[in-house]
Design a protein around this motif. Sequence first.
Motif, PDB file in Angstrom:
ATOM      1  N   ALA A 328      11.424 -70.245  14.240  1.00 14.71           N
ATOM      2  CA  ALA A 328      12.117 -69.643  15.374  1.00 14.71           C
ATOM      3  C   ALA A 328      12.561 -68.218  15.087  1.00 14.71           C
ATOM      4  CB  ALA A 328      13.326 -70.489  15.760  1.00 14.71           C
ATOM      5  N   LEU A 329      12.381 -67.769  13.845  1.00 11.87           N
ATOM      6  CA  LEU A 329      12.774 -66.408  13.476  1.00 11.87           C
ATOM      7  C   LEU A 329      11.578 -65.478  13.342  1.00 11.87           C
ATOM      8  CD1 LEU A 329      15.471 -67.260  10.768  1.00 11.87           C
ATOM      9  CD2 LEU A 329      15.902 -66.250  13.018  1.00 11.87           C
ATOM     10  N   LEU A 330      10.432 -66.024  12.961  1.00 12.29           N
ATOM     11  CA  LEU A 330       9.254 -65.206  12.702  1.00 12.29           C
ATOM     12  C   LEU A 330       8.142 -65.519  13.702  1.00 12.29           C
ATOM     13  CD1 LEU A 330       9.023 -65.421   8.805  1.00 12.29           C
ATOM     14  CD2 LEU A 330      10.248 -63.743  10.209  1.00 12.29           C
ATOM     15  N   ASP A 331       7.457 -64.498  14.144  1.00 12.18           N
ATOM     16  CA  ASP A 331       6.314 -64.669  15.040  1.00 12.18           C
ATOM     17  C   ASP A 331       5.206 -65.448  14.325  1.00 12.18           C
ATOM     18  OD1 ASP A 331       4.787 -63.817  17.563  1.00 12.18           O
ATOM     19  OD2 ASP A 331       3.489 -63.093  15.949  1.00 12.18           O
ATOM     20  N   LYS A 332       4.558 -66.321  15.055  1.00 11.54           N
ATOM     21  CA  LYS A 332       3.555 -67.189  14.436  1.00 11.54           C
ATOM     22  C   LYS A 332       2.381 -66.395  13.887  1.00 11.54           C
ATOM     23  CE  LYS A 332       0.658 -71.229  15.401  1.00 11.54           C
ATOM     24  NZ  LYS A 332       0.231 -72.226  16.425  1.00 11.54           N
ATOM     25  N   ALA A 333       1.946 -65.364  14.612  1.00 17.51           N
ATOM     26  CA  ALA A 333       0.772 -64.603  14.183  1.00 17.51           C
ATOM     27  C   ALA A 333       1.113 -63.570  13.122  1.00 17.51           C
ATOM     28  CB  ALA A 333       0.128 -63.931  15.392  1.00 17.51           C
ATOM     29  N   SER A 334       2.121 -62.741  13.382  1.00 19.59           N
ATOM     30  CA  SER A 334       2.429 -61.634  12.470  1.00 19.59           C
ATOM     31  C   SER A 334       3.381 -62.020  11.348  1.00 19.59           C
ATOM     32  CB  SER A 334       3.042 -60.475  13.261  1.00 19.59           C
ATOM     33  OG  SER A 334       4.319 -60.838  13.784  1.00 19.59           O
ATOM     34  N   GLN A 335       4.067 -63.172  11.495  1.00 24.22           N
ATOM     35  CA  GLN A 335       5.080 -63.590  10.529  1.00 24.22           C
ATOM     36  C   GLN A 335       6.145 -62.515  10.338  1.00 24.22           C
ATOM     37  OE1 GLN A 335       5.458 -66.779   8.637  1.00 24.22           O
ATOM     38  NE2 GLN A 335       4.430 -67.081  10.597  1.00 24.22           N
ATOM     39  N   GLU A 336       6.563 -61.910  11.461  1.00 20.27           N
ATOM     40  CA  GLU A 336       7.575 -60.867  11.420  1.00 20.27           C
ATOM     41  C   GLU A 336       8.718 -61.184  12.373  1.00 20.27           C
ATOM     42  OE1 GLU A 336       8.003 -58.202   9.619  1.00 20.27           O
ATOM     43  OE2 GLU A 336       6.114 -58.192   8.494  1.00 20.27           O
ATOM     44  N   PHE A 337       9.914 -60.737  11.990  1.00 18.57           N
ATOM     45  CA  PHE A 337      11.083 -60.774  12.856  1.00 18.57           C
ATOM     46  C   PHE A 337      10.886 -59.734  13.960  1.00 18.57           C
ATOM     47  CE2 PHE A 337      15.605 -59.759  13.803  1.00 18.57           C
ATOM     48  CZ  PHE A 337      16.096 -61.038  13.994  1.00 18.57           C
ATOM     49  N   PRO A 338      11.436 -59.949  15.165  1.00 21.70           N
ATOM     50  CA  PRO A 338      11.228 -58.968  16.234  1.00 21.70           C
ATOM     51  C   PRO A 338      11.777 -57.588  15.870  1.00 21.70           C
ATOM     52  CG  PRO A 338      12.933 -60.549  16.833  1.00 21.70           C
ATOM     53  CD  PRO A 338      12.261 -61.084  15.618  1.00 21.70           C
ATOM     54  N   THR A 339      11.172 -56.570  16.389  1.00 16.02           N
ATOM     55  CA  THR A 339      11.626 -55.202  16.161  1.00 16.02           C
ATOM     56  C   THR A 339      12.820 -54.909  17.055  1.00 16.02           C
ATOM     57  OG1 THR A 339       9.375 -54.500  15.601  1.00 16.02           O
ATOM     58  CG2 THR A 339      10.951 -52.776  16.204  1.00 16.02           C
ATOM     59  N   LEU A 340      13.969 -54.665  16.435  1.00 17.50           N
ATOM     60  CA  LEU A 340      15.218 -54.428  17.162  1.00 17.50           C
ATOM     61  C   LEU A 340      15.848 -53.143  16.634  1.00 17.50           C
ATOM     62  CD1 LEU A 340      16.626 -58.096  17.093  1.00 17.50           C
ATOM     63  CD2 LEU A 340      15.345 -56.997  18.941  1.00 17.50           C
ATOM     64  N   PRO A 341      15.436 -52.001  17.142  1.00 19.02           N
ATOM     65  CA  PRO A 341      15.910 -50.724  16.590  1.00 19.02           C
ATOM     66  C   PRO A 341      17.384 -50.450  16.818  1.00 19.02           C
ATOM     67  CG  PRO A 341      14.613 -50.370  18.585  1.00 19.02           C
ATOM     68  CD  PRO A 341      14.459 -51.810  18.236  1.00 19.02           C
ATOM     69  N   SER A 342      18.018 -51.099  17.807  1.00 20.23           N
ATOM     70  CA  SER A 342      19.431 -50.838  18.103  1.00 20.23           C
ATOM     71  C   SER A 342      20.376 -51.819  17.416  1.00 20.23           C
ATOM     72  CB  SER A 342      19.667 -50.896  19.618  1.00 20.23           C
ATOM     73  OG  SER A 342      18.891 -49.938  20.303  1.00 20.23           O
ATOM     74  N   LEU A 343      19.838 -52.814  16.725  1.00 20.37           N
ATOM     75  CA  LEU A 343      20.666 -53.853  16.125  1.00 20.37           C
ATOM     76  C   LEU A 343      21.519 -53.280  14.995  1.00 20.37           C
ATOM     77  CD1 LEU A 343      21.236 -56.923  16.177  1.00 20.37           C
ATOM     78  CD2 LEU A 343      19.508 -57.170  14.380  1.00 20.37           C
ATOM     79  N   THR A 344      22.838 -53.505  15.075  1.00 19.74           N
ATOM     80  CA  THR A 344      23.763 -53.029  14.045  1.00 19.74           C
ATOM     81  C   THR A 344      24.482 -54.167  13.332  1.00 19.74           C
ATOM     82  OG1 THR A 344      25.545 -52.771  15.684  1.00 19.74           O
ATOM     83  CG2 THR A 344      24.155 -50.848  15.248  1.00 19.74           C
ATOM     84  N   THR A 345      24.667 -55.325  14.005  1.00 22.00           N
ATOM     85  CA  THR A 345      25.376 -56.451  13.399  1.00 22.00           C
ATOM     86  C   THR A 345      24.572 -57.721  13.610  1.00 22.00           C
ATOM     87  OG1 THR A 345      27.528 -55.415  13.833  1.00 22.00           O
ATOM     88  CG2 THR A 345      27.515 -57.759  13.342  1.00 22.00           C
ATOM     89  N   LEU A 346      24.283 -58.438  12.528  1.00 23.04           N
ATOM     90  CA  LEU A 346      23.494 -59.670  12.600  1.00 23.04           C
ATOM     91  C   LEU A 346      24.201 -60.770  11.822  1.00 23.04           C
ATOM     92  CD1 LEU A 346      20.904 -61.271  13.307  1.00 23.04           C
ATOM     93  CD2 LEU A 346      19.899 -60.382  11.185  1.00 23.04           C
ATOM     94  N   LEU A 347      24.410 -61.912  12.474  1.00 19.43           N
ATOM     95  CA  LEU A 347      24.945 -63.111  11.832  1.00 19.43           C
ATOM     96  C   LEU A 347      23.887 -64.201  11.869  1.00 19.43           C
ATOM     97  CD1 LEU A 347      27.097 -65.077  10.702  1.00 19.43           C
ATOM     98  CD2 LEU A 347      27.863 -65.435  13.065  1.00 19.43           C
ATOM     99  N   LEU A 348      23.534 -64.719  10.705  1.00 22.28           N
ATOM    100  CA  LEU A 348      22.647 -65.870  10.595  1.00 22.28           C
ATOM    101  C   LEU A 348      23.477 -67.019  10.037  1.00 22.28           C
ATOM    102  CD1 LEU A 348      19.424 -64.224   9.083  1.00 22.28           C
ATOM    103  CD2 LEU A 348      19.922 -64.729  11.477  1.00 22.28           C
ATOM    104  N   SER A 349      23.675 -68.061  10.853  1.00 21.38           N
ATOM    105  CA  SER A 349      24.505 -69.192  10.466  1.00 21.38           C
ATOM    106  C   SER A 349      23.655 -70.453  10.410  1.00 21.38           C
ATOM    107  CB  SER A 349      25.658 -69.366  11.468  1.00 21.38           C
ATOM    108  OG  SER A 349      26.442 -70.488  11.151  1.00 21.38           O
TER     109      SER A 349
END
Length: 438
Positions: A328-349
């Motif tokens: 649910a975090l990585l794209d199935k084909a590219s195996q990458e997290f989405p590109t979020l250029p404005s993201l400043t705060t991330l919580l992974l719980s």
Amino acid sequence: MASAAASDEPPRKRARSAGAEDRLSDLPDCLLHDILALVGSRQAVRTSVLSRRWRGLWRSAPRVDIDQREFRRACGGEEGEPVVDCDGFEDFADGILSPTLLGGTGTPPLDAFRLHLLYEGRFITFGRWVRRALTRRPASVDIHVEYGGTVDWPPALTLGDGAGTGRLKRLHLFGVHLGFISGDGGRLAELLPVLEDLRMESCTFGHEPSSPTTTIAIPTLRSLALAVVPRRTARPYALTVASPRVASLRLFLPFSRTRAAAVRVAPAEEGEALASLVTASITVLETDQELNRRMNKHKLDFLASTRNMLDRFPNVRNLDLSGFPTIALLDKASQEFPTLPSLTTLLLSECDVGANCYVLKSVLRNAPNLEHLRLHRCKFLGTPKRKRGNSRSKGKSSSTCLDSLSSKCKSLQSVEIKFRPIDNVRHHDLVGLLKEML
């Protein structure tokens, strides 16, 4: 002697004889109404005994607050447990929302209507109170129904024909069935033309047999919170959010091998559907028993749709994700997290960030302006998958990888890691990641 006689007089009489004034009653109606709005409707009605000035003032108060918890008796149940005076509660609600007091040309509109119901051995039909409150065109409605016992499915709520919802800007609902939310969302937009804040928790929503998709499309909506109750069907279905001005989004999505509501953010052909989104919080919760948590197509499709939803948040700045596995975090084909250029705060719980923290490495690559990263009870279980169409490059040293990752973390200011001794955390994974980021 005169002073002794004066001391024997009742306090109220002494106050009058001393020329004391009732300054509170001298306040204008608008301020007295604000006072009544703070104490709740039951206490507001009781102010009628204070003086002639207060008599009947509650009838035009801008807030109606009906709370069944206020009708608990101190004792009377089994083993001295408090019980609720259901008859007294119904009489009170019928009285404060009596048709003889509502609907007149001089009745002011409500600022807020709040209804809180308990399940105390019998279920109370509340539709008439909602209908009567809507005749006063409230700007805010908050309905909380605690259903239980033999009632295992929430009661239905209707908003009428829309005549009483034209001013409604805030709608918070808990424990009701929303039959008015179904289909393409056109009816919902008509009922709630100026709604800005919508919260629905432990609610079920309607659906049309011909369509597995339910759409929330309110052009004025700015804040949306949904805690979806899975529908009792194995047929795939989805909840689509198509409100382009939403700035705050909170989702709680339970799923299992047979039930899950995939949430989509408008059709892809419509472009950046939630370009205004600034803050998002998404929780996924697997409800299967521990022995039945194997993946199947239903689960895989649901988790993939959740990952695709993240692509629809191009300008999000604050993002909280809870319970996300790597799929649910990585794209199935590219195996990458989405590109979020404005993201400043991330919580992974309680998320799975993968063996050797390879999910976190993708996050840091694709969120170049990330300033604050928080990891709470995360797992390090997943195995990295090879990107489709790409072979693993040969001769690429580990030092080059470290330098590449370090260059992506220039904006990072803080990293917060919380875990318990029983959590599956390999300390060398964390140490290696921190070394790469420094």
